[in-house]
Design a protein around this motif. Sequence first.
Motif, PDB file in Angstrom:
ATOM      1  N   GLU A   7     -49.732 114.965 -15.003  1.00  0.00           N
ATOM      2  CA  GLU A   7     -51.191 115.146 -14.953  1.00  0.00           C
ATOM      3  C   GLU A   7     -51.885 114.252 -15.976  1.00  0.00           C
ATOM      4  OE1 GLU A   7     -52.336 119.598 -13.736  1.00  0.00           O
ATOM      5  OE2 GLU A   7     -50.949 119.504 -15.439  1.00  0.00           O
ATOM      6  N   LEU A   8     -51.318 114.172 -17.177  1.00  0.00           N
ATOM      7  CA  LEU A   8     -51.912 113.339 -18.218  1.00  0.00           C
ATOM      8  C   LEU A   8     -51.870 111.868 -17.832  1.00  0.00           C
ATOM      9  CD1 LEU A   8     -50.566 114.950 -21.523  1.00  0.00           C
ATOM     10  CD2 LEU A   8     -52.873 115.092 -20.572  1.00  0.00           C
ATOM     11  N   VAL A   9     -50.763 111.413 -17.287  1.00  0.00           N
ATOM     12  CA  VAL A   9     -50.652 110.018 -16.865  1.00  0.00           C
ATOM     13  C   VAL A   9     -51.711 109.698 -15.804  1.00  0.00           C
ATOM     14  CG1 VAL A   9     -49.195 108.376 -15.618  1.00  0.00           C
ATOM     15  CG2 VAL A   9     -48.224 109.737 -17.483  1.00  0.00           C
ATOM     16  N   ALA A  10     -51.918 110.631 -14.873  1.00  0.00           N
ATOM     17  CA  ALA A  10     -52.910 110.412 -13.823  1.00  0.00           C
ATOM     18  C   ALA A  10     -54.313 110.273 -14.407  1.00  0.00           C
ATOM     19  CB  ALA A  10     -52.857 111.556 -12.814  1.00  0.00           C
ATOM     20  N   VAL A  11     -54.639 111.110 -15.390  1.00  0.00           N
ATOM     21  CA  VAL A  11     -55.966 111.032 -16.025  1.00  0.00           C
ATOM     22  C   VAL A  11     -56.110 109.729 -16.805  1.00  0.00           C
ATOM     23  CG1 VAL A  11     -57.471 112.060 -17.768  1.00  0.00           C
ATOM     24  CG2 VAL A  11     -56.262 113.535 -16.142  1.00  0.00           C
ATOM     25  N   LEU A  12     -55.099 109.392 -17.598  1.00  0.00           N
ATOM     26  CA  LEU A  12     -55.175 108.175 -18.414  1.00  0.00           C
ATOM     27  C   LEU A  12     -55.260 106.927 -17.546  1.00  0.00           C
ATOM     28  CD1 LEU A  12     -52.603 108.982 -21.241  1.00  0.00           C
ATOM     29  CD2 LEU A  12     -55.090 109.008 -21.398  1.00  0.00           C
ATOM     30  N   ALA A  13     -54.578 106.936 -16.408  1.00  0.00           N
ATOM     31  CA  ALA A  13     -54.633 105.777 -15.518  1.00  0.00           C
ATOM     32  C   ALA A  13     -56.053 105.534 -15.013  1.00  0.00           C
ATOM     33  CB  ALA A  13     -53.677 105.976 -14.345  1.00  0.00           C
ATOM     34  N   GLN A  14     -56.805 106.604 -14.836  1.00  0.00           N
ATOM     35  CA  GLN A  14     -58.204 106.453 -14.411  1.00  0.00           C
ATOM     36  C   GLN A  14     -59.044 105.790 -15.501  1.00  0.00           C
ATOM     37  OE1 GLN A  14     -59.667 110.308 -13.321  1.00  0.00           O
ATOM     38  NE2 GLN A  14     -58.167 110.610 -11.667  1.00  0.00           N
ATOM     39  N   PHE A  15     -58.770 106.151 -16.740  1.00  0.00           N
ATOM     40  CA  PHE A  15     -59.558 105.630 -17.856  1.00  0.00           C
ATOM     41  C   PHE A  15     -59.127 104.226 -18.281  1.00  0.00           C
ATOM     42  CE2 PHE A  15     -60.217 110.264 -19.060  1.00  0.00           C
ATOM     43  CZ  PHE A  15     -61.545 110.278 -18.635  1.00  0.00           C
ATOM     44  N   ASN A  16     -57.935 103.788 -17.861  1.00  0.00           N
ATOM     45  CA  ASN A  16     -57.376 102.502 -18.294  1.00  0.00           C
ATOM     46  C   ASN A  16     -57.046 101.619 -17.087  1.00  0.00           C
ATOM     47  OD1 ASN A  16     -56.582 102.891 -21.490  1.00  0.00           O
ATOM     48  ND2 ASN A  16     -56.442 104.813 -20.357  1.00  0.00           N
ATOM     49  N   PRO A  17     -58.051 101.147 -16.369  1.00  0.00           N
ATOM     50  CA  PRO A  17     -57.800 100.366 -15.140  1.00  0.00           C
ATOM     51  C   PRO A  17     -57.074  99.057 -15.419  1.00  0.00           C
ATOM     52  CG  PRO A  17     -60.114 100.219 -15.778  1.00  0.00           C
ATOM     53  CD  PRO A  17     -59.494 101.279 -16.634  1.00  0.00           C
ATOM     54  N   TRP A  18     -57.142  98.556 -16.656  1.00  0.00           N
ATOM     55  CA  TRP A  18     -56.463  97.296 -16.992  1.00  0.00           C
ATOM     56  C   TRP A  18     -54.945  97.431 -16.895  1.00  0.00           C
ATOM     57  CZ3 TRP A  18     -59.961  99.900 -20.077  1.00  0.00           C
ATOM     58  CH2 TRP A  18     -59.425 100.660 -21.118  1.00  0.00           C
ATOM     59  N   TRP A  19     -54.418  98.650 -16.963  1.00  0.00           N
ATOM     60  CA  TRP A  19     -52.977  98.824 -16.760  1.00  0.00           C
ATOM     61  C   TRP A  19     -52.561  98.391 -15.351  1.00  0.00           C
ATOM     62  CZ3 TRP A  19     -52.362 104.525 -18.913  1.00  0.00           C
ATOM     63  CH2 TRP A  19     -52.596 104.511 -20.305  1.00  0.00           C
ATOM     64  N   ARG A  20     -53.508  98.488 -14.402  1.00  0.00           N
ATOM     65  CA  ARG A  20     -53.237  98.099 -13.016  1.00  0.00           C
ATOM     66  C   ARG A  20     -53.727  96.680 -12.731  1.00  0.00           C
ATOM     67  NH1 ARG A  20     -55.742 103.073 -12.754  1.00  0.00           N
ATOM     68  NH2 ARG A  20     -57.649 102.145 -11.917  1.00  0.00           N
ATOM     69  N   GLY A  21     -54.146  95.979 -13.794  1.00  0.00           N
ATOM     70  CA  GLY A  21     -54.646  94.625 -13.608  1.00  0.00           C
ATOM     71  C   GLY A  21     -56.063  94.563 -13.087  1.00  0.00           C
ATOM     72  N   GLU A  22     -56.793  95.673 -13.164  1.00  0.00           N
ATOM     73  CA  GLU A  22     -58.167  95.725 -12.678  1.00  0.00           C
ATOM     74  C   GLU A  22     -59.153  95.531 -13.824  1.00  0.00           C
ATOM     75  OE1 GLU A  22     -58.749  99.399 -10.637  1.00  0.00           O
ATOM     76  OE2 GLU A  22     -57.029  99.108  -9.281  1.00  0.00           O
ATOM     77  N   ALA A  23     -60.308  94.983 -13.482  1.00  0.00           N
ATOM     78  CA  ALA A  23     -61.364  94.784 -14.478  1.00  0.00           C
ATOM     79  C   ALA A  23     -62.053  96.115 -14.775  1.00  0.00           C
ATOM     80  CB  ALA A  23     -62.370  93.768 -13.972  1.00  0.00           C
ATOM     81  N   ILE A  24     -62.714  96.190 -15.941  1.00  0.00           N
ATOM     82  CA  ILE A  24     -63.482  97.389 -16.299  1.00  0.00           C
ATOM     83  C   ILE A  24     -64.770  97.380 -15.484  1.00  0.00           C
ATOM     84  CG2 ILE A  24     -64.564  98.666 -18.178  1.00  0.00           C
ATOM     85  CD1 ILE A  24     -62.702  97.139 -20.095  1.00  0.00           C
ATOM     86  N   ALA A  25     -64.983  98.420 -14.719  1.00  0.00           N
ATOM     87  CA  ALA A  25     -66.134  98.470 -13.819  1.00  0.00           C
ATOM     88  C   ALA A  25     -67.441  98.712 -14.575  1.00  0.00           C
ATOM     89  CB  ALA A  25     -65.927  99.576 -12.782  1.00  0.00           C
TER      90      ALA A  25
END
Length: 487
Positions: A7-25
């Motif tokens: 659950e924590l990983v899922a929440v943190l992944a939402q807050f840290n899009p750069w982990w997926r190579g995405e830009a900050i919206a």
Amino acid sequence: MKVSQEELVAVLAQFNPWWRGEAIADLPNWRRAAFREFNSWMTAPPAPRAVLLSGARQIGKTTLMLQAVDMLLRSGVPAGSILYATFDHPLLKLAGIDAVLDAWRAREPKADGLEYLFLDEAQFIRDWGTWVKHQVDFRKDRRLAFTGSAMPLVEAGQESGVGRWHTIRLTTLSFYEYLQIKNLSLPPLPQVKSLRELFDWSQSDFYRVSELAGAYVGHFHEYLVRGGFPQTAQVESITQAQRLLREDIIDKVLKRDMTALFGVRRVLDLEHTFLYLCMHDGGLLDMGDLCANLEVKRPTAQNFIELLEATHLIYRLPPYGYGKDVLRARFKIYLADAAIAPAVMLKGKAILEDAAALGVATETAVFKHLFARYYAHNVRFTYWRGKKEREVDLVAEVNGEVIPFEVKYRAQHTGARELKGLIELCEQKRISRGYVVTKSLDDFGLMTGMPKASSEADGDMQSAQIMRIPAPLLCYWMGATELSVDE
């Protein structure tokens, strides 16, 4: 109740899009003036300390951190070496900081080099002060930044954090920052590095800048009504902007934060206390009158005042001087932003037609700009009262020098008759220069024919130099440059 790592990983992944190579919206192009200082502490800190971004809700602390994250990513820092987490989120708050860090490393294995932690609303971390000090002392491989909307009183009862973190205190937007956010096309004004430069200007300089500043006045008045909060500054409707501001203050700060952080149960009494201060913005606080009107006891009222200051909704100014007389004297109260009182009191744009209310709003804005520019330089701000109830609105003490500011935001030009308090203070303290903040753009320049202030030391006569500065120009310059009153 235990929160699973998944659950924590899922929440943190939402807050840290750069982990997926995405830009900050939705990251804005504009930056707060404090970004330069904050970014330098994250990239090349002058001392091994964490950084605390302190300030009221909705003034851009989170945006500032995400802009710093973006800068680190652009400089080549590995995405997995950067963590952003907000402890306003119920799952992160419940899990605690150690579980959050474990989840981060489960998702993003540690790479070589420094780690960067950006922790939002850190006051919700249990024993946050002790944890931060441990990180600074023992984790030299980490750079840590954290924010807080209500930090000062949270520190009570803990060890001093001196030497462990550097505080950057954010106020609401300056007039200059407000103009940048609005992306307005206005004639450029000359830069002023020091207020002392104005004393060397020629009369033609004052005329020229007065003409350029004409385009700024209407925007300055809208700034006073709309407020210096980034969200409200960008809302088209002033009515909608004020509604959002009122909801943020009343619902989120007074009703939620005060209960969650400080255990306040008498929320209605606290709200009434704040409304009383909105009605007396820029005035001397009469605790007896407040207690009588609101039917609360003095210790309760005093506690409410301290809580409102801790959540960055008000400033308190002591009188000029030192010793027992100052301790017994009344504080002067300023709201954190000139737009708060009109928004909370449902006045809309009415203050623009009310000369007295407009003067109060301008004085509040002037103080905030002075405070924002100089607080980090150990400038002490006070007010002064002399004989026959004569007063000087603001007194800055910097490097042993006393520099007074008087706000006279009214249609009439300012003369010596309206400045008896300023003249008396300059004479008593042998002050060489002072400033009068005016309304009319042609009420700008060095005052002439001022009464002489006597020097008791050597018997000669010297005149204090008084500079008149229109409020839109003063507030613009305070936010636009690394201005200094003591250079």
